[in-house]
Motif scaffolding. Structure first.
Motif, PDB file in Angstrom:
ATOM      1  N   ALA A  19       0.858  -1.186   0.000  1.00 58.01           N
ATOM      2  CA  ALA A  19       0.000   0.000   0.000  1.00 58.01           C
ATOM      3  C   ALA A  19       0.894   1.235   0.000  1.00 58.01           C
ATOM      4  O   ALA A  19       1.901   1.281   0.726  1.00 58.01           O
ATOM      5  N   VAL A  20       0.516   2.216  -0.801  1.00 59.44           N
ATOM      6  CA  VAL A  20       1.280   3.466  -0.870  1.00 59.44           C
ATOM      7  C   VAL A  20       0.335   4.642  -0.698  1.00 59.44           C
ATOM      8  O   VAL A  20      -0.702   4.720  -1.352  1.00 59.44           O
ATOM      9  N   ILE A  21       0.695   5.544   0.189  1.00 65.30           N
ATOM     10  CA  ILE A  21      -0.082   6.764   0.433  1.00 65.30           C
ATOM     11  C   ILE A  21       0.851   7.945   0.186  1.00 65.30           C
ATOM     12  O   ILE A  21       1.990   7.943   0.661  1.00 65.30           O
ATOM     13  N   LYS A  22       0.348   8.933  -0.556  1.00 67.06           N
ATOM     14  CA  LYS A  22       1.207  10.053  -0.952  1.00 67.06           C
ATOM     15  C   LYS A  22       0.699  11.371  -0.381  1.00 67.06           C
ATOM     16  O   LYS A  22      -0.516  11.597  -0.297  1.00 67.06           O
ATOM     17  N   CYS A  23       1.645  12.226  -0.037  1.00 70.06           N
ATOM     18  CA  CYS A  23       1.304  13.552   0.480  1.00 70.06           C
ATOM     19  C   CYS A  23       2.185  14.610  -0.174  1.00 70.06           C
ATOM     20  O   CYS A  23       3.339  14.327  -0.519  1.00 70.06           O
ATOM     21  N   GLU A  56      15.013   8.789   3.059  1.00 69.15           N
ATOM     22  CA  GLU A  56      14.234   7.578   3.215  1.00 69.15           C
ATOM     23  C   GLU A  56      14.480   6.993   4.597  1.00 69.15           C
ATOM     24  O   GLU A  56      15.576   7.081   5.148  1.00 69.15           O
ATOM     25  N   LYS A  57      13.441   6.367   5.143  1.00 72.97           N
ATOM     26  CA  LYS A  57      13.571   5.722   6.444  1.00 72.97           C
ATOM     27  C   LYS A  57      12.690   4.487   6.441  1.00 72.97           C
ATOM     28  O   LYS A  57      11.575   4.515   5.902  1.00 72.97           O
ATOM     29  N   LYS A  58      13.201   3.409   7.047  1.00 70.23           N
ATOM     30  CA  LYS A  58      12.457   2.157   7.022  1.00 70.23           C
ATOM     31  C   LYS A  58      12.382   1.559   8.419  1.00 70.23           C
ATOM     32  O   LYS A  58      13.345   1.618   9.182  1.00 70.23           O
ATOM     33  N   ASP A  59      11.230   0.969   8.731  1.00 68.68           N
ATOM     34  CA  ASP A  59      11.053   0.278   9.996  1.00 68.68           C
ATOM     35  C   ASP A  59      10.217  -0.956   9.727  1.00 68.68           C
ATOM     36  O   ASP A  59       8.997  -0.881   9.618  1.00 68.68           O
ATOM     37  N   GLN A  60      10.878  -2.079   9.559  1.00 67.78           N
ATOM     38  CA  GLN A  60      10.239  -3.370   9.258  1.00 67.78           C
ATOM     39  C   GLN A  60       9.406  -3.237   7.985  1.00 67.78           C
ATOM     40  O   GLN A  60       9.964  -2.998   6.921  1.00 67.78           O
ATOM     41  N   ARG A  61       8.089  -3.373   8.051  1.00 70.87           N
ATOM     42  CA  ARG A  61       7.275  -3.341   6.828  1.00 70.87           C
ATOM     43  C   ARG A  61       6.880  -1.934   6.386  1.00 70.87           C
ATOM     44  O   ARG A  61       6.203  -1.753   5.379  1.00 70.87           O
ATOM     45  N   ILE A  62       7.287  -0.952   7.152  1.00 72.10           N
ATOM     46  CA  ILE A  62       6.883   0.429   6.871  1.00 72.10           C
ATOM     47  C   ILE A  62       8.092   1.245   6.431  1.00 72.10           C
ATOM     48  O   ILE A  62       9.168   1.137   7.026  1.00 72.10           O
ATOM     49  N   ALA A  63       7.911   2.048   5.387  1.00 64.68           N
ATOM     50  CA  ALA A  63       8.975   2.936   4.923  1.00 64.68           C
ATOM     51  C   ALA A  63       8.363   4.270   4.536  1.00 64.68           C
ATOM     52  O   ALA A  63       7.198   4.346   4.137  1.00 64.68           O
ATOM     53  N   VAL A  64       9.158   5.302   4.670  1.00 63.41           N
ATOM     54  CA  VAL A  64       8.731   6.631   4.247  1.00 63.41           C
ATOM     55  C   VAL A  64       9.821   7.217   3.371  1.00 63.41           C
ATOM     56  O   VAL A  64      11.016   7.034   3.645  1.00 63.41           O
ATOM     57  N   THR A  65       9.419   7.884   2.288  1.00 61.79           N
ATOM     58  CA  THR A  65      10.357   8.568   1.415  1.00 61.79           C
ATOM     59  C   THR A  65      10.010  10.045   1.370  1.00 61.79           C
ATOM     60  O   THR A  65       8.840  10.423   1.503  1.00 61.79           O
ATOM     61  N   HIS A  72       7.210  16.331  -1.835  1.00 66.36           N
ATOM     62  CA  HIS A  72       6.400  15.118  -1.770  1.00 66.36           C
ATOM     63  C   HIS A  72       6.962  14.200  -0.696  1.00 66.36           C
ATOM     64  O   HIS A  72       8.187  14.117  -0.517  1.00 66.36           O
ATOM     65  N   PHE A  73       6.099  13.473  -0.011  1.00 70.45           N
ATOM     66  CA  PHE A  73       6.551  12.385   0.837  1.00 70.45           C
ATOM     67  C   PHE A  73       5.500  11.281   0.825  1.00 70.45           C
ATOM     68  O   PHE A  73       4.313  11.551   0.600  1.00 70.45           O
ATOM     69  N   SER A  74       5.960  10.053   0.986  1.00 71.25           N
ATOM     70  CA  SER A  74       5.072   8.905   0.815  1.00 71.25           C
ATOM     71  C   SER A  74       5.290   7.864   1.905  1.00 71.25           C
ATOM     72  O   SER A  74       6.398   7.722   2.425  1.00 71.25           O
ATOM     73  N   LEU A  75       4.219   7.145   2.195  1.00 70.87           N
ATOM     74  CA  LEU A  75       4.269   6.025   3.135  1.00 70.87           C
ATOM     75  C   LEU A  75       4.086   4.738   2.345  1.00 70.87           C
ATOM     76  O   LEU A  75       3.177   4.646   1.522  1.00 70.87           O
ATOM     77  N   HIS A  76       4.968   3.774   2.595  1.00 76.42           N
ATOM     78  CA  HIS A  76       4.898   2.494   1.918  1.00 76.42           C
ATOM     79  C   HIS A  76       4.736   1.396   2.968  1.00 76.42           C
ATOM     80  O   HIS A  76       5.551   1.306   3.896  1.00 76.42           O
ATOM     81  N   SER A  85      -5.383  -2.326   8.676  1.00 76.31           N
ATOM     82  CA  SER A  85      -6.580  -1.554   8.340  1.00 76.31           C
ATOM     83  C   SER A  85      -6.792  -0.468   9.389  1.00 76.31           C
ATOM     84  O   SER A  85      -6.869  -0.744  10.590  1.00 76.31           O
ATOM     85  N   ALA A  86      -6.880   0.779   8.913  1.00 78.33           N
ATOM     86  CA  ALA A  86      -6.999   1.943   9.808  1.00 78.33           C
ATOM     87  C   ALA A  86      -7.049   3.196   8.928  1.00 78.33           C
ATOM     88  O   ALA A  86      -7.000   3.112   7.704  1.00 78.33           O
ATOM     89  N   VAL A  87      -7.135   4.344   9.585  1.00 77.97           N
ATOM     90  CA  VAL A  87      -6.988   5.622   8.877  1.00 77.97           C
ATOM     91  C   VAL A  87      -5.568   6.129   9.126  1.00 77.97           C
ATOM     92  O   VAL A  87      -5.108   6.148  10.272  1.00 77.97           O
ATOM     93  N   TYR A  88      -4.894   6.512   8.062  1.00 77.74           N
ATOM     94  CA  TYR A  88      -3.513   6.984   8.144  1.00 77.74           C
ATOM     95  C   TYR A  88      -3.475   8.482   7.814  1.00 77.74           C
ATOM     96  O   TYR A  88      -4.089   8.938   6.847  1.00 77.74           O
ATOM     97  N   PHE A  89      -2.720   9.216   8.633  1.00 77.57           N
ATOM     98  CA  PHE A  89      -2.562  10.650   8.423  1.00 77.57           C
ATOM     99  C   PHE A  89      -1.096  10.980   8.197  1.00 77.57           C
ATOM    100  O   PHE A  89      -0.228  10.535   8.956  1.00 77.57           O
ATOM    101  N   CYS A  90      -0.827  11.802   7.187  1.00 74.37           N
ATOM    102  CA  CYS A  90       0.497  12.390   7.073  1.00 74.37           C
ATOM    103  C   CYS A  90       0.426  13.787   7.685  1.00 74.37           C
ATOM    104  O   CYS A  90      -0.656  14.342   7.889  1.00 74.37           O
TER     105      CYS A  90
END
Lengths: 110, 113
Positions: A19-23, A56-65, A72-76, A85-90
């Motif tokens: 899943a990728v979320i972009k801001c 870029e930063k990574k923590d197990q299954r989660i990464a942010v660029t 731009h910044f993104s959550l992977h 499953s939840a609501v994610y906020f940047c």
């Protein structure tokens, strides 16, 4: 402060997919970019953050660029699980101000 | 131990009443915040306090007033409640300013009848 735009507003993926979320942000003074996860009936909880001196930063299954030039910044999230499953906020800001995106409702289907 | 706790969790009241929401943090943080989350989940900052000093106050009605008896507490008082005040209100804290991770309480759901 200025606005933070977040896309998509809803995202549905199959368990195991990514899943990728972009801001995007507009305030060039922003130097801190946290991501929060909000589960039903709970307050937002920090899951990862990145500062402007890092791309870029990574923590197990989660990464942010972060792309400072493009603002731009993104959550992977990889190998998604139903409990993701939840609501994610940047958010983007600095010591004096912080602006949140409108949120992305992520649904991971088993 | 709960890091940021707010009470009550639910608040149902009549239009025109005055109510308060309490918030306490045991993290030793210097800055505390109040947010309003509407039905579309949008988070809007209302106030932040640093060492008992108001350092930001978004364009909220003056019916809303934060009160901080000490660094660990930031209560929210609301006078003459209106229908549009119905929302979930979150308290949060961070070590220093906005550029530190914020710890949120679980929210107070305010419903105006």
């Amino acid at each position: 402060g200025e606005n933070v735009e977040q896309h998509p507003s809803t995202l549905s993926v199959q368990e195991g997919d990514s899943a990728v979320i972009k801001c995007t942000y507009s305030d060039s003074a922003s130097n801190y970019f946290p991501w929060y996860k909000q589960e039903l009936g709970k307050g937002p909880q920090l899951i990862i953050d990145i500062r402007s001196n890092v791309g870029e930063k990574k923590d197990q299954r989660i990464a942010v660029t972060l792309n400072k030039t493009a603002k731009h910044f993104s959550l992977h999230i990889t190998e998604t699980q139903p409990e993701d499953s939840a609501v994610y906020f940047c958010a983007a800001g600095n010591n004096n101000d912080m602006r949140f995106g409108a949120g992305t409702r992520l649904t991971v289907k088993p | 131990d709960t890091a940021v706790s707010q009470t009550p969790k639910y608040l149902v009241t009549q239009m025109g009443n005055d109510k308060s929401i309490k918030c306490e943090q045991n993290l030793g943080h210097d800055t505390m915040y109040w947010y309003k989350q509407d039905s579309k989940k949008f988070l809007k900052i209302m106030f932040s306090y640093n060492n008992k000093e108001l350092i930001i106050n978004e364009t909220v009605p003056n019916r809303f007033s934060p009160k901080s008896p000490d660094k660990a507490h930031l209560n929210l008082h609301i006078n003459s409640l209106e229908l549009g005040d119905s929302a979930v209100y979150f308290c949060a804290s961070s070590l220093t300013g906005f550029d530190q991770p914020q710890h949120f309480g679980d929210g107070t759901r305010l419903s105006i009848l």
